[in-house]
Design a protein around this motif. Structure first.
Motif, PDB file in Angstrom:
ATOM      1  N   ASN A 188       0.875   9.280  -5.979  1.00 13.56           N
ATOM      2  CA  ASN A 188       1.192  10.694  -5.752  1.00 13.56           C
ATOM      3  C   ASN A 188       2.117  11.232  -6.835  1.00 13.56           C
ATOM      4  O   ASN A 188       2.012  12.397  -7.233  1.00 13.56           O
ATOM      5  CB  ASN A 188       1.831  10.880  -4.378  1.00 13.56           C
ATOM      6  N   ARG A 216       0.826  -1.212   0.000  1.00 12.31           N
ATOM      7  CA  ARG A 216       0.000   0.000   0.000  1.00 12.31           C
ATOM      8  C   ARG A 216       0.858   1.259   0.000  1.00 12.31           C
ATOM      9  O   ARG A 216       0.532   2.248  -0.667  1.00 12.31           O
ATOM     10  CB  ARG A 216      -0.924  -0.005   1.222  1.00 12.31           C
ATOM     11  N   ARG A 265       0.743   4.070  -2.919  1.00 12.73           N
ATOM     12  CA  ARG A 265       0.438   5.461  -2.605  1.00 12.73           C
ATOM     13  C   ARG A 265       1.529   6.391  -3.117  1.00 12.73           C
ATOM     14  O   ARG A 265       1.238   7.482  -3.632  1.00 12.73           O
ATOM     15  CB  ARG A 265       0.270   5.619  -1.091  1.00 12.73           C
TER      16      ARG A 265
END
Length: 394
Positions: free
Chosen positions: A86, A78, A82
């Motif tokens: 981004n 995860r 992420r």
């Protein structure tokens, strides 16, 4: 997903076993992350294979349940996802590159490695770490749910003890009757929020109230010898005080959000970037103490649960524009009263709350349409702008 938390009643050997399980989960996470850093571009299959290698190589890793090790790998996965998301979205500032964890306070089991007792007042962890049977202390009615609905069991260490969390996959939505009310909220530091009706909720300032006690316990920590047992006791006392203040702030935000959502069909609030606001060193302590993010989080949670519309409005010029005629009236932060040429004279926050409500109603449609839309109400998510909010209401 519904999370139920119980206080764990433990003996001293069980505490040592839980600490060992937490350290093992942290070890697996950091090793997998290091493997990803050294082999950039590998997929999640390679990460899980490396986790299997760790279990074959280290006996203390093999003692932890295999699904608990997989949960640590999922945490790394995860974090990597992420970071890449981004980068693709070109988020300004730091992109959140995955980091190693030095302090970890939880271990997570999936649907194996544990078993609930028939009365569901205790749980048995069946891996080789030696945790054993743990008695649960709490008022949640866990017995109503089937064991198959429990997707995660997490042991969390806090300053005041250990807690067992159950993550259940259930339908947590309730339908309420339409009230016909709409409200706009303007959060602030003087008052916690002011609504479009002119009512203000006082700011409790929990951190400011407990700051004197925090300084006292911090001085006690500083006076103790490093590595001594007395220093550990002083640190624990300081941590308990911080924990109490954070719980007060969270509970206050939760109660207010629930009351506001249940009383109104539409709730409009400011889409504030708290991360940017706290860069002002003069106001950062007061902003963090207010807990605006917690309040917004619970507003959106209860909006989704009770089928209410929650709309995040761009806060630009909501304090400067007149809520009556729309004229721009420039004012500094020290000016607390809005006075316009048209004769409108309101409190600054009251004027802003009315503007927030008007903008939200202009986004989701007319009030008459809104009040007839009870069956299809939707909630918004953090970070979404007005375009991504409810575009039409049936």
């Amino acid at each position: 997903m519904l999370v139920m938390e119980f206080k764990a009643v433990l003996k001293e050997p069980q505490k040592l076993a839980i600490n060992e399980a937490i350290r093992t989960a942290r070890f697996v996470r950091n090793k997998v992350l290091r493997y990803w850093m050294d082999n950039r571009g590998i997929g999640k299959k390679e990460l899980y294979r490396y986790n299997t290698q760790l279990r074959d190589e280290f006996n203390f890793v093999k003692e932890l349940n295999s699904h608990a090790c997989q949960a640590s790998v999922e945490n790394v996965e995860r974090a990597i996802k992420r970071f890449y998301d981004n980068c693709k979205k070109k988020v300004p500032g730091k992109k959140g590159y995955p980091r190693f964890k030095k302090h970890c306070r939880s271990v997570e089991y999936k649907q194996s490695g544990w078993k609930l007792s028939p009365d569901q007042k205790s749980i048995v962890f069946r891996d080789k770490k030696g945790i054993g049977k743990v008695r649960l202390k709490g008022t949640w009615d866990l017995w109503r749910f089937d064991n198959k609905q429990i997707k995660r069991v997490r042991i969390v260490q806090r300053a005041d003890g250990y807690y067992v969390q159950f993550c259940l996959k259930v339908d947590n939505h309730d339908q309420l009757e339409a009230t016909g009310n709409t409200i706009g909220l303007d959060v602030g530091l003087k008052d916690f929020y002011t609504d479009s009706e002119g009512l203000a909720e006082p700011n409790p300032r929990f951190y400011r109230t407990g700051e004197k006690l925090l300084k006292f316990y911090q001085r006690r920590v500083s006076r103790k010898k490093k590595g001594s047992a007395n220093r550990k006791k002083a640190i624990n006392k300081l941590g308990r005080t911080h924990l109490r203040i954070s719980r007060q702030r969270e509970e206050h935000a939760k109660r207010l959000a629930r009351c506001v959502v249940q009383s109104n069909d539409l709730v409009a609030y400011e889409d504030l970037k708290v991360k940017n606001l706290v860069k002002n060193h003069c106001l950062s302590k007061s902003i963090n103490d207010a807990g605006w993010y917690q309040f917004r989080k619970w507003l959106e949670y209860f909006g989704n649960k009770f089928g209410r519309i929650t709309v995040a409005v761009n806060p630009a010029y909501t304090s400067q524009n007149c809520s009556d005629c729309g004229e721009v009236v420039q004012k500094s932060l020290s000016t607390r009263t809005h006075v316009c040429k048209c004769g409108c004279q309101l409190d600054r926050d009251h004027n802003a709350a009315i503007n927030i409500l008007k903008t939200a109603l202009g986004t989701v449609g007319h009030t008459e349409t809104l009040l007839n839309a009870y069956g299809d109400l939707a909630s918004t998510f953090l970070g979404s702008d007005l375009v991504e909010q409810v575009e039409s209401v049936k």
